[in-house]
Write an enzyme that holds these catalytic residues in place. Structure first.
Site, PDB file in Angstrom:
ATOM      1  N   SER A 208      11.654  74.374 -12.363  1.00  0.00           N
ATOM      2  CA  SER A 208      11.873  74.875 -13.727  1.00  0.00           C
ATOM      3  C   SER A 208      10.618  74.608 -14.542  1.00  0.00           C
ATOM      4  O   SER A 208       9.860  73.674 -14.250  1.00  0.00           O
ATOM      5  CB  SER A 208      13.049  74.128 -14.367  1.00  0.00           C
ATOM      6  OG  SER A 208      13.096  74.373 -15.764  1.00  0.00           O
TER       7      SER A 208
ATOM      8  N   TYR B 205      16.610  65.679 -16.695  1.00  0.00           N
ATOM      9  CA  TYR B 205      16.635  67.014 -16.094  1.00  0.00           C
ATOM     10  C   TYR B 205      15.208  67.461 -15.762  1.00  0.00           C
ATOM     11  O   TYR B 205      14.909  67.825 -14.619  1.00  0.00           O
ATOM     12  CB  TYR B 205      17.316  68.038 -17.012  1.00  0.00           C
ATOM     13  CG  TYR B 205      17.224  69.431 -16.434  1.00  0.00           C
ATOM     14  CD1 TYR B 205      17.918  69.762 -15.268  1.00  0.00           C
ATOM     15  CD2 TYR B 205      16.395  70.394 -17.003  1.00  0.00           C
ATOM     16  CE1 TYR B 205      17.800  71.027 -14.696  1.00  0.00           C
ATOM     17  CE2 TYR B 205      16.273  71.654 -16.440  1.00  0.00           C
ATOM     18  CZ  TYR B 205      16.981  71.970 -15.283  1.00  0.00           C
ATOM     19  OH  TYR B 205      16.856  73.211 -14.710  1.00  0.00           O
TER      20      TYR B 205
HETATM   21  P1  NDP Z   1      24.585  78.022 -12.680  1.00  0.00           P
HETATM   22  O1  NDP Z   1      25.289  76.930 -13.421  1.00  0.00           O
HETATM   23  O2  NDP Z   1      24.977  79.424 -12.963  1.00  0.00           O
HETATM   24  O3  NDP Z   1      24.707  77.781 -11.100  1.00  0.00           O
HETATM   25  C1  NDP Z   1      24.542  76.517 -10.544  1.00  0.00           C
HETATM   26  C2  NDP Z   1      25.042  76.530  -9.108  1.00  0.00           C
HETATM   27  O4  NDP Z   1      24.832  75.225  -8.559  1.00  0.00           O
HETATM   28  C3  NDP Z   1      26.530  76.832  -9.004  1.00  0.00           C
HETATM   29  O5  NDP Z   1      26.751  77.691  -7.921  1.00  0.00           O
HETATM   30  C4  NDP Z   1      27.157  75.469  -8.741  1.00  0.00           C
HETATM   31  O6  NDP Z   1      28.295  75.615  -7.907  1.00  0.00           O
HETATM   32  C5  NDP Z   1      26.026  74.792  -7.943  1.00  0.00           C
HETATM   33  N1  NDP Z   1      26.148  73.338  -7.966  1.00  0.00           N
HETATM   34  C6  NDP Z   1      26.003  72.497  -9.009  1.00  0.00           C
HETATM   35  N2  NDP Z   1      26.238  71.242  -8.627  1.00  0.00           N
HETATM   36  C7  NDP Z   1      26.554  71.285  -7.292  1.00  0.00           C
HETATM   37  C8  NDP Z   1      26.906  70.326  -6.322  1.00  0.00           C
HETATM   38  N3  NDP Z   1      26.996  69.019  -6.627  1.00  0.00           N
HETATM   39  N4  NDP Z   1      27.157  70.742  -5.069  1.00  0.00           N
HETATM   40  C9  NDP Z   1      27.066  72.044  -4.751  1.00  0.00           C
HETATM   41  N5  NDP Z   1      26.735  73.003  -5.611  1.00  0.00           N
HETATM   42  C10 NDP Z   1      26.486  72.624  -6.881  1.00  0.00           C
HETATM   43  O7  NDP Z   1      23.048  77.793 -12.979  1.00  0.00           O
HETATM   44  P2  NDP Z   1      21.744  78.644 -12.552  1.00  0.00           P
HETATM   45  O8  NDP Z   1      22.055  79.671 -11.559  1.00  0.00           O
HETATM   46  O9  NDP Z   1      21.088  79.073 -13.814  1.00  0.00           O
HETATM   47  O10 NDP Z   1      20.857  77.484 -11.936  1.00  0.00           O
HETATM   48  C11 NDP Z   1      20.492  77.442 -10.582  1.00  0.00           C
HETATM   49  C12 NDP Z   1      19.279  76.556 -10.433  1.00  0.00           C
HETATM   50  O11 NDP Z   1      18.204  77.058 -11.209  1.00  0.00           O
HETATM   51  C13 NDP Z   1      19.482  75.109 -10.888  1.00  0.00           C
HETATM   52  O12 NDP Z   1      18.813  74.269  -9.982  1.00  0.00           O
HETATM   53  C14 NDP Z   1      18.816  75.073 -12.264  1.00  0.00           C
HETATM   54  O13 NDP Z   1      18.362  73.781 -12.581  1.00  0.00           O
HETATM   55  C15 NDP Z   1      17.681  76.036 -12.051  1.00  0.00           C
HETATM   56  N6  NDP Z   1      17.137  76.655 -13.250  1.00  0.00           N
HETATM   57  C16 NDP Z   1      17.945  77.298 -14.156  1.00  0.00           C
HETATM   58  C17 NDP Z   1      17.403  77.898 -15.263  1.00  0.00           C
HETATM   59  C18 NDP Z   1      18.241  78.587 -16.283  1.00  0.00           C
HETATM   60  O14 NDP Z   1      17.785  78.746 -17.409  1.00  0.00           O
HETATM   61  N7  NDP Z   1      19.442  79.054 -15.965  1.00  0.00           N
HETATM   62  C19 NDP Z   1      15.948  77.907 -15.488  1.00  0.00           C
HETATM   63  C20 NDP Z   1      15.199  77.195 -14.484  1.00  0.00           C
HETATM   64  C21 NDP Z   1      15.775  76.621 -13.403  1.00  0.00           C
HETATM   65  P3  NDP Z   1      29.650  74.792  -8.035  1.00  0.00           P
HETATM   66  O15 NDP Z   1      29.822  74.426  -9.476  1.00  0.00           O
HETATM   67  O16 NDP Z   1      30.701  75.751  -7.531  1.00  0.00           O
HETATM   68  O17 NDP Z   1      29.465  73.639  -7.137  1.00  0.00           O
HETATM   69  C1  8X3 Z   2      16.244  75.442 -17.322  1.00  0.00           C
HETATM   70  C2  8X3 Z   2      15.267  75.966 -18.305  1.00  0.00           C
HETATM   71  O1  8X3 Z   2      14.110  75.529 -20.501  1.00  0.00           O
HETATM   72  O2  8X3 Z   2      16.501  75.028 -20.379  1.00  0.00           O
HETATM   73  O3  8X3 Z   2      15.579  74.787 -16.310  1.00  0.00           O
HETATM   74  O4  8X3 Z   2      14.917  73.586 -19.314  1.00  0.00           O
HETATM   75  S1  8X3 Z   2      15.203  74.969 -19.687  1.00  0.00           S
END
Ligand code: NDP
Ligand code: 8X3
Length: 217
Positions: A139, A152
């Site tokens: 990220s 985070y």
């Molecule tokens: P979502 O919340 O939409 O998806 C997160 C996914 O991670 C879900 O499928 C959830 O599934 C899974 N997850 C969380 N904890 C666990 C666990 N303990 N075991 C298994 N699965 C888990 O978020 P995003 O798609 O936006 O995020 C995906 C990735 O991208 C993350 O690593 C996030 O940090 C990163 N990211 C996100 C950004 C954003 O702005 N959205 C920007 C930059 C990076 P379930 O709850 O069913 O277990």
């Molecule tokens: C998620 C993007 O900008 O909320 O990784 O940290 S931000």
């Protein structure tokens, strides 16, 4: 034999969008997440296009990860790709006020969970060789500080450096490592971060045209 892609956290956001994207291209998929109903529904839908193996898994549970990966059915063992996507942020309070439990969940998920899948699946990726790869979800928060990012952002800095170091160790194996570092995108990420507060979630994206999970996929 079809190439297989393993995606952690496929029940929403980027992981789900990646599953749809790669299913259309005919990759066999191993999809994981904790929410069983969502996972099963997605697996059923995508099985119209490709072979799908859903695994209800918490990436923090090392033993469950070991068992699930050791028990992958034969047709999903030719692993070509791993998307280490499962991850989360919890809370935005400044460090002195936030919960130590939340810190621990973020470390266990974003760091340790990613390490388990990586280490357990590496032998299969190396066996595939040239053309195989790992995509880790880092990220911008791994580079840029902002209030409330503390642990985070630090977990994503770990993902970045681990990806660079791993890339070095894998020279000569044909396995590539990418650290994808999106900025804020519209997904359930913020709903999770705000503890389910939908109003706050909607305000976060109001007036903008946020990047969508499909763009990341
Ligand atoms: P979502 O919340 O939409 O998806 C997160 C996914 O991670 C879900 O499928 C959830 O599934 C899974 N997850 C969380 N904890 C666990 C666990 N303990 N075991 C298994 N699965 C888990 O978020 P995003 O798609 O936006 O995020 C995906 C990735 O991208 C993350 O690593 C996030 O940090 C990163 N990211 C996100 C950004 C954003 O702005 N959205 C920007 C930059 C990076 P379930 O709850 O069913 O277990
Ligand atoms: C998620 C993007 O900008 O909320 O990784 O940290 S931000």
């Amino acid at each position: 034999m079809t190439s297989t892609l393993f995606i952690t956290g496929a029940t929403s956001g980027f992981g789900e969008a990646c599953a749809r994207r790669f299913a259309r291209d005919g990759w066999a998929l191993v999809l994981t997440g904790r929410r069983e109903a969502r996972l099963q529904a997605l697996a059923e839908e995508l099985s119209a296009y490709t072979e799908v193996h859903p695994l209800v898994l918490d990436v923090r549970d090392r033993q469950a990860m070991e068992q699930a990966i050791a028990g992958l059915p034969e047709k999903f063992t030719r692993l070509r790709g791993l998307i280490n996507n499962a991850g989360l942020a919890l809370g935005t309070d400044p460090a002195p006020r936030c919960s130590l439990d939340d810190w621990e969940v973020m470390v266990d998920t974003n760091i340790k969970g990613l390490l388990y899948s990586t280490r357990l699946l590496l032998p299969r990726l190396i066996a595939y060789g040239r053309g195989a790869g790992i995509v880790n979800l880092g990220s911008v928060a791994g580079h840029w500080p902002y209030p409330g990012s503390h642990v985070y952002g630090a977990t994503k800095a770990f993902v970045r450096q681990f990806s660079l170091n791993l890339r070095n160790d894998l020279v000569g194996t044909g396995v590539r490592v990418t650290d994808l570092e999106p900025g804020l995108c519209e997904s359930e990420f913020s709903l999770v971060r705000f503890g389910g507060d939908r109003e706050r979630y909607e305000v976060t994206y109001a007036g903008a045209e946020p990047i969508q999970p499909e763009d990341i996929a």
